[in-house]
Design a protein around this motif. Structure first.
Motif, PDB file in Angstrom:
ATOM      1  N   MET A   1       0.846  -1.197   0.000  1.00 50.50           N
ATOM      2  CA  MET A   1       0.000   0.000   0.000  1.00 50.50           C
ATOM      3  C   MET A   1       0.881   1.246   0.000  1.00 50.50           C
ATOM      4  SD  MET A   1      -2.877   1.178   2.819  1.00 50.50           S
ATOM      5  CE  MET A   1      -3.836  -0.318   2.600  1.00 50.50           C
ATOM      6  N   SER A   2       0.555   2.198  -0.864  1.00 49.60           N
ATOM      7  CA  SER A   2       1.302   3.449  -0.905  1.00 49.60           C
ATOM      8  C   SER A   2       0.555   4.524  -0.137  1.00 49.60           C
ATOM      9  CB  SER A   2       1.506   3.900  -2.358  1.00 49.60           C
ATOM     10  OG  SER A   2       0.266   4.112  -2.998  1.00 49.60           O
ATOM     11  N   PHE A   3       1.299   5.470   0.427  1.00 53.59           N
ATOM     12  CA  PHE A   3       0.710   6.510   1.245  1.00 53.59           C
ATOM     13  C   PHE A   3       1.138   7.879   0.741  1.00 53.59           C
ATOM     14  CE2 PHE A   3       1.009   2.789   3.958  1.00 53.59           C
ATOM     15  CZ  PHE A   3      -0.233   2.752   4.565  1.00 53.59           C
ATOM     16  N   VAL A   4       0.222   8.837   0.827  1.00 57.33           N
ATOM     17  CA  VAL A   4       0.574  10.223   0.576  1.00 57.33           C
ATOM     18  C   VAL A   4       1.403  10.711   1.756  1.00 57.33           C
ATOM     19  CG1 VAL A   4      -0.319  12.553   0.276  1.00 57.33           C
ATOM     20  CG2 VAL A   4      -1.527  10.619  -0.751  1.00 57.33           C
ATOM     21  N   LYS A   5       2.508  11.380   1.495  1.00 54.40           N
ATOM     22  CA  LYS A   5       3.398  11.829   2.568  1.00 54.40           C
ATOM     23  C   LYS A   5       2.847  13.117   3.194  1.00 54.40           C
ATOM     24  CE  LYS A   5       6.651   8.659   2.064  1.00 54.40           C
ATOM     25  NZ  LYS A   5       7.075   7.718   3.132  1.00 54.40           N
ATOM     26  N   SER A   6       1.654  13.010   3.786  1.00 50.97           N
ATOM     27  CA  SER A   6       0.989  14.201   4.334  1.00 50.97           C
ATOM     28  C   SER A   6       1.645  14.709   5.607  1.00 50.97           C
ATOM     29  CB  SER A   6      -0.487  13.892   4.612  1.00 50.97           C
ATOM     30  OG  SER A   6      -0.611  12.863   5.574  1.00 50.97           O
ATOM     31  N   LEU A   7       2.509  13.881   6.222  1.00 49.91           N
ATOM     32  CA  LEU A   7       3.161  14.269   7.475  1.00 49.91           C
ATOM     33  C   LEU A   7       4.670  14.445   7.297  1.00 49.91           C
ATOM     34  CD1 LEU A   7       1.225  11.921   9.927  1.00 49.91           C
ATOM     35  CD2 LEU A   7       0.758  14.319   9.407  1.00 49.91           C
ATOM     36  N   GLU A   8       5.106  14.631   6.061  1.00 46.09           N
ATOM     37  CA  GLU A   8       6.529  14.841   5.788  1.00 46.09           C
ATOM     38  C   GLU A   8       7.058  16.024   6.603  1.00 46.09           C
ATOM     39  OE1 GLU A   8       9.769  13.392   4.362  1.00 46.09           O
ATOM     40  OE2 GLU A   8       8.074  12.840   3.068  1.00 46.09           O
ATOM     41  N   GLY A   9       8.161  15.801   7.314  1.00 43.05           N
ATOM     42  CA  GLY A   9       8.780  16.855   8.112  1.00 43.05           C
ATOM     43  C   GLY A   9       8.207  17.011   9.504  1.00 43.05           C
ATOM     44  N   LYS A  10       7.177  16.258   9.842  1.00 42.21           N
ATOM     45  CA  LYS A  10       6.573  16.340  11.170  1.00 42.21           C
ATOM     46  C   LYS A  10       7.249  15.360  12.124  1.00 42.21           C
ATOM     47  CE  LYS A  10       3.396  19.276   9.851  1.00 42.21           C
ATOM     48  NZ  LYS A  10       3.400  20.682  10.323  1.00 42.21           N
ATOM     49  N   VAL A  11       7.177  15.669  13.400  1.00 41.56           N
ATOM     50  CA  VAL A  11       7.717  14.797  14.447  1.00 41.56           C
ATOM     51  C   VAL A  11       6.590  14.409  15.391  1.00 41.56           C
ATOM     52  CG1 VAL A  11       9.268  14.660  16.434  1.00 41.56           C
ATOM     53  CG2 VAL A  11      10.036  15.753  14.318  1.00 41.56           C
ATOM     54  N   ALA A  12       6.477  13.119  15.659  1.00 45.18           N
ATOM     55  CA  ALA A  12       5.417  12.599  16.527  1.00 45.18           C
ATOM     56  C   ALA A  12       6.021  11.785  17.658  1.00 45.18           C
ATOM     57  CB  ALA A  12       4.452  11.723  15.729  1.00 45.18           C
ATOM     58  N   ILE A  13       5.292  11.727  18.770  1.00 51.11           N
ATOM     59  CA  ILE A  13       5.593  10.760  19.826  1.00 51.11           C
ATOM     60  C   ILE A  13       4.304  10.030  20.157  1.00 51.11           C
ATOM     61  CG2 ILE A  13       5.363  12.546  21.626  1.00 51.11           C
ATOM     62  CD1 ILE A  13       7.313  10.788  23.329  1.00 51.11           C
ATOM     63  N   HIS A 132       6.565  21.961  24.270  1.00 45.19           N
ATOM     64  CA  HIS A 132       7.572  21.802  23.214  1.00 45.19           C
ATOM     65  C   HIS A 132       6.959  21.858  21.817  1.00 45.19           C
ATOM     66  CE1 HIS A 132      10.616  20.500  26.178  1.00 45.19           C
ATOM     67  NE2 HIS A 132       9.604  19.880  26.767  1.00 45.19           N
ATOM     68  N   MET A 133       5.653  21.767  21.724  1.00 42.68           N
ATOM     69  CA  MET A 133       4.979  21.574  20.445  1.00 42.68           C
ATOM     70  C   MET A 133       4.889  22.857  19.640  1.00 42.68           C
ATOM     71  SD  MET A 133       1.270  19.720  19.903  1.00 42.68           S
ATOM     72  CE  MET A 133       1.918  18.098  20.366  1.00 42.68           C
ATOM     73  N   ASN A 134       5.050  22.701  18.325  1.00 47.09           N
ATOM     74  CA  ASN A 134       4.861  23.818  17.413  1.00 47.09           C
ATOM     75  C   ASN A 134       3.395  24.232  17.364  1.00 47.09           C
ATOM     76  OD1 ASN A 134       7.587  23.949  16.420  1.00 47.09           O
ATOM     77  ND2 ASN A 134       7.184  22.097  15.240  1.00 47.09           N
ATOM     78  N   ASP A 135       3.146  25.499  17.114  1.00 47.02           N
ATOM     79  CA  ASP A 135       1.778  25.935  16.862  1.00 47.02           C
ATOM     80  C   ASP A 135       1.236  25.159  15.664  1.00 47.02           C
ATOM     81  OD1 ASP A 135       2.234  27.708  18.898  1.00 47.02           O
ATOM     82  OD2 ASP A 135       2.078  29.520  17.669  1.00 47.02           O
ATOM     83  N   GLY A 136      -0.041  24.824  15.728  1.00 46.07           N
ATOM     84  CA  GLY A 136      -0.638  24.001  14.682  1.00 46.07           C
ATOM     85  C   GLY A 136      -0.453  22.513  14.910  1.00 46.07           C
ATOM     86  N   GLY A 137      -0.012  22.140  16.117  1.00 45.50           N
ATOM     87  CA  GLY A 137       0.234  20.734  16.424  1.00 45.50           C
ATOM     88  C   GLY A 137      -1.045  19.949  16.681  1.00 45.50           C
ATOM     89  N   ARG A 138      -0.854  18.677  17.004  1.00 42.85           N
ATOM     90  CA  ARG A 138      -1.977  17.762  17.214  1.00 42.85           C
ATOM     91  C   ARG A 138      -1.756  16.934  18.486  1.00 42.85           C
ATOM     92  NH1 ARG A 138      -3.463  20.571  13.500  1.00 42.85           N
ATOM     93  NH2 ARG A 138      -4.132  19.887  11.421  1.00 42.85           N
ATOM     94  N   PHE A 224      -7.372   6.425  11.103  1.00 45.89           N
ATOM     95  CA  PHE A 224      -8.175   7.505  11.690  1.00 45.89           C
ATOM     96  C   PHE A 224      -7.264   8.501  12.413  1.00 45.89           C
ATOM     97  CE2 PHE A 224     -12.400   8.055  14.236  1.00 45.89           C
ATOM     98  CZ  PHE A 224     -12.577   9.306  13.679  1.00 45.89           C
ATOM     99  N   VAL A 225      -6.321   7.983  13.169  1.00 45.65           N
ATOM    100  CA  VAL A 225      -5.368   8.839  13.882  1.00 45.65           C
ATOM    101  C   VAL A 225      -4.546   9.660  12.896  1.00 45.65           C
ATOM    102  CG1 VAL A 225      -3.303   8.826  15.344  1.00 45.65           C
ATOM    103  CG2 VAL A 225      -5.258   7.370  15.931  1.00 45.65           C
ATOM    104  N   ALA A 226      -4.082   9.021  11.832  1.00 44.11           N
ATOM    105  CA  ALA A 226      -3.274   9.727  10.838  1.00 44.11           C
ATOM    106  C   ALA A 226      -4.058  10.867  10.200  1.00 44.11           C
ATOM    107  CB  ALA A 226      -2.783   8.751   9.772  1.00 44.11           C
ATOM    108  N   TYR A 227      -5.346  10.647   9.962  1.00 43.20           N
ATOM    109  CA  TYR A 227      -6.167  11.723   9.413  1.00 43.20           C
ATOM    110  C   TYR A 227      -6.220  12.906  10.379  1.00 43.20           C
ATOM    111  CZ  TYR A 227     -10.227  14.474   8.171  1.00 43.20           C
ATOM    112  OH  TYR A 227     -11.062  15.530   7.881  1.00 43.20           O
ATOM    113  N   LEU A 228      -6.473  12.625  11.660  1.00 48.07           N
ATOM    114  CA  LEU A 228      -6.545  13.705  12.653  1.00 48.07           C
ATOM    115  C   LEU A 228      -5.205  14.402  12.824  1.00 48.07           C
ATOM    116  CD1 LEU A 228      -8.767  12.074  15.422  1.00 48.07           C
ATOM    117  CD2 LEU A 228      -9.413  13.902  13.846  1.00 48.07           C
ATOM    118  N   ALA A 229      -4.120  13.691  12.572  1.00 47.45           N
ATOM    119  CA  ALA A 229      -2.789  14.285  12.685  1.00 47.45           C
ATOM    120  C   ALA A 229      -2.418  15.116  11.466  1.00 47.45           C
ATOM    121  CB  ALA A 229      -1.739  13.189  12.885  1.00 47.45           C
ATOM    122  N   GLY A 230      -3.161  14.951  10.397  1.00 49.13           N
ATOM    123  CA  GLY A 230      -2.795  15.564   9.135  1.00 49.13           C
ATOM    124  C   GLY A 230      -3.387  16.937   8.901  1.00 49.13           C
ATOM    125  N   PRO A 231      -3.048  17.550   7.770  1.00 47.83           N
ATOM    126  CA  PRO A 231      -3.445  18.929   7.494  1.00 47.83           C
ATOM    127  C   PRO A 231      -4.925  19.118   7.226  1.00 47.83           C
ATOM    128  CG  PRO A 231      -2.306  17.958   5.605  1.00 47.83           C
ATOM    129  CD  PRO A 231      -2.165  16.984   6.730  1.00 47.83           C
TER     130      PRO A 231
END
Length: 249
Positions: A1-13, A132-138, A224-231
């Motif tokens: 399965m291929s994915f759109v790199k909608s979270l490129e450059g983001k950092v998650a924990i 520590h989170m950037n504005d616009g975070g999730r 579902f989580v990835a959607y909420l984390a995305g733009p």
């Protein structure tokens, strides 16, 4: 399965990310381009294997041993993730415990443990992440459909712990809204994991309560989580969103 790199450059924990739903979330966020740290409480071998899996697809990952009931360890884990990757954009609070017993018999030490991990741990991680989170975070919590429906006896304490998150995200969404940080719950129903397998002793009983005659998959929750984390989810906050196959319908 291929994915759109909608979270490129983001950092998650991901708090509690070495197995089950948590590991599926780590994989999905990494596939979508995020660098992903995650905590685990035991089984370093399993955590190392997940890091290797992410690295093999060209991603970046960091495993941090931290007990979610230990305030100092949890705070340090969030700081370590932010320092290691240089920033922080996404927190997923997945760590949780499930204790099930009638009210008259429920052990008070299990009540304290449930509170420490399912409620206090969520708040502590979110509080530290917000520093520590950037504005616009999730910030995304993994709650439970039992916050809305408890169809069998013995679930009072677990349901209470997950219901607390409903109020928490409403208030925290107000606090962090000026920074455009969204705060939401994802509330799964029966999901096929080691804790609650689709072929386990309670499976038939739970399926009978659902509109869809099957357990959910960890990958479905992760999507579902990835959607909420995305733009595209920037206007969703303070919400408790159910993914339960109609369990609460």
């Amino acid at each position: 399965m291929s994915f759109v790199k909608s979270l490129e450059g983001k950092v998650a924990i991901v708090q509690g990310g070495s197995r089950g739903i948590g590991a599926a979330i780590v994989r999905r966020l990494a596939h979508e381009g995020a660098a992903v740290a995650f905590t685990y409480a035991s089984s370093a071998a399993r955590a190392d294997a997940l890091v290797a899996e992410v690295t093999a697809i060209g991603g970046k990952s960091l495993a941090i041993c931290a007990d979610s009931a230990d305030v100092a360890a949890l705070q340090q884990a969030v700081r370590q993730a932010a320092e290691h990757f240089g920033t922080l954009d996404i927190l997923v609070n997945n760590a949780g415990v499930l204790s099930w017993a009638p009210t008259e018999e429920f052990p008070l030490d299990e009540l304290e443990r449930t509170f420490a991990i399912n409620i206090r741990g969520v708040f502590v991680a979110a509080q530290e992440a917000a520093r520590h989170m950037n504005d616009g975070g999730r910030i995304i919590n993994i709650g439970s459909t039992n916050a809305e429906r408890v169809p069998v006896a013995g679930g009072a304490v677990y349901a209470m712990s997950k219901s607390a998150l409903v109020g928490l995200v409403k208030g925290m969404a107000r606090d962090l809204g000026p920074r455009c940080i969204t705060v939401n719950n994802v509330q799964p129903g029966p999901i096929d994991t080691e804790m609650n397998p689709a072929e386990g002793e309670f499976a038939d009983q739970l399926k009978a309560l659902m509109a869809l005659d099957r357990y959910g998959k960890a990958d479905e929750v992760a999507a579902f989580v990835a959607y909420l984390a995305g733009p595209e989810a920037g206007y969703i906050t303070g919400a408790s969103l159910t993914i339960d196959g109609g369990f609460s319908a």
